[in-house]
Design an enzyme around this catalytic site. Structure first.
Site, PDB file in Angstrom:
ATOM      1  NE  ARG A 262       1.277   9.093  -3.087  1.00 34.28           N
ATOM      2  CZ  ARG A 262       1.505   7.792  -3.207  1.00 34.28           C
ATOM      3  NH1 ARG A 262       0.536   6.987  -3.595  1.00 34.28           N
ATOM      4  NH2 ARG A 262       2.694   7.288  -2.940  1.00 34.28           N
TER       5      ARG A 262
ATOM      6  CG  ASP B 190      -4.502   2.443  -6.445  1.00 34.37           C
ATOM      7  OD1 ASP B 190      -3.747   2.628  -5.471  1.00 34.37           O
ATOM      8  OD2 ASP B 190      -4.088   2.311  -7.620  1.00 34.37           O
TER       9      ASP B 190
ATOM     10  CG  ASP C 142      -2.894   5.844  -7.121  1.00 32.44           C
ATOM     11  OD1 ASP C 142      -3.404   6.850  -6.588  1.00 32.44           O
ATOM     12  OD2 ASP C 142      -2.065   5.114  -6.551  1.00 32.44           O
TER      13      ASP C 142
ATOM     14  CG  ASP D  78      -1.580   1.633  -3.240  1.00 30.10           C
ATOM     15  OD1 ASP D  78      -1.010   2.717  -3.013  1.00 30.10           O
ATOM     16  OD2 ASP D  78      -1.188   0.847  -4.111  1.00 30.10           O
TER      17      ASP D  78
END
Length: 291
Positions: free
Chosen positions: A241, A155, A188, A184
């Site tokens: 997200r 990420d 996260d 990605d």
């Protein structure tokens, strides 16, 4: 260049490239006692210039002993990938403040050690470099513009099993022109990461924004953890997200969002957010248990 932190004071203008809404808190419902954020009504706070000595001052990052990053440590100014990698090495847990000067470009994933503050001079940051906090604690990332990290490097910022993290006044993005799996996530938090605040940050032009809890079957590691505050953030052109929560406990407020998904027994307090042209602003989907 190394300087003694106590002998230097660097005032850095806050990198706030997006007009993220900073709204007054007018909610009348009481916040659960587990949520350490200020809910008193009043005018918007006036944001001051960031400094290398700042510590986390809002959200879950203020708990569990607080988040001070590299406060009290040496200050190092870096402008290359090799300088940065050496300055933040996870093999050295001593406090350190690392100032990014310019844009560091690379094809790498850099593992960062505990007790570090990484703060950028105006417009400074990374292109192609994945930042990785793995089983570390007490980390601050501020005033950083980071983009275009390929999935092979993780990420843009991966918070993996780490505790007490403050991400503030950053900008994270890539491009929706790429395949959705070429990059990605932007930020996260996984594997039982805990006590995290993400504030005044601009997420934009990306397929997968910010994930909390990586798998529906990871309850043993994630249940009772993943306490995360998202405050005063701006999400634009983020496909999904914005953020997505599994298992964790979150407070999301004063933000412009592209949609929040709460799954697998996640508990969220959502206040004073703005959603524009979002068909499902708050939902619980794509999971066998609702949040």
């Amino acid at each position: 260049m190394r300087l003694l932190a106590l002998a230097s004071f660097v005032a850095l203008t806050a990198a706030a490239p997006a007009p993220a809404p900073v709204l007054s808190s007018t909610a009348t419902d009481p916040v659960p006692s587990a949520t350490p954020t200020d809910t008193e009504p009043g005018p918007p706070l006036q944001l001051k210039a960031a400094s290398i000595s700042d510590v986390a001052n809002l959200g879950f990052a203020t708990l569990n002993g607080g988040t001070t990053g590299g406060a009290g440590g040496n200050v190092t100014v870096v402008s290359t990938l090799s300088e940065f990698t050496a300055a933040v090495s996870e093999k050295n847990p001593e406090p350190a403040i690392v100032v990014i000067n310019g844009t560091i470009v690379g094809d790498a994933k850099v593992r960062i050690g505990s007790n570090k503050t990484i703060i950028g001079l105006p417009g400074s940051g990374f292109v192609g470099v994945g930042l990785y906090f793995k089983r570390q604690r007490n980390l601050i990332l501020r005033n950083i513009v980071a983009s275009f990290v390929e999935a092979k490097n993780g990420d843009v910022l991966g918070i993996d099993g780490s505790t007490n993290v403050w991400v503030d006044h950053c900008e994270f993005y890539s491009s929706l022109a790429a395949d959705k799996d070429f990059h990605d996530g932007l930020v996260d938090a996984t594997h039982g990461a805990d006590y995290i605040t993400i504030s005044h940050t601009y997420f934009h032009d990306h397929w997968k924004g910010s994930l909390v809890g990586h798998n529906d079957d990871n309850a043993a590691e994630d249940q009772g953890k993943l306490h995360i505050t998202y405050a005063n953030n701006h999400w634009k052109n983020v496909n999904s997200r914005g953020p997505l929560f599994r298992f964790g406990t979150g407070h999301i407020y004063n933000s412009m969002s592209t949609g929040i998904n709460t799954r697998m027994n996640a508990q969220l307090l959502i206040q004073n957010n703005v959603f524009r042209n979002v068909p499902l602003p708050i939902t619980s989907r794509d999971s066998r248990e609702v949040g």
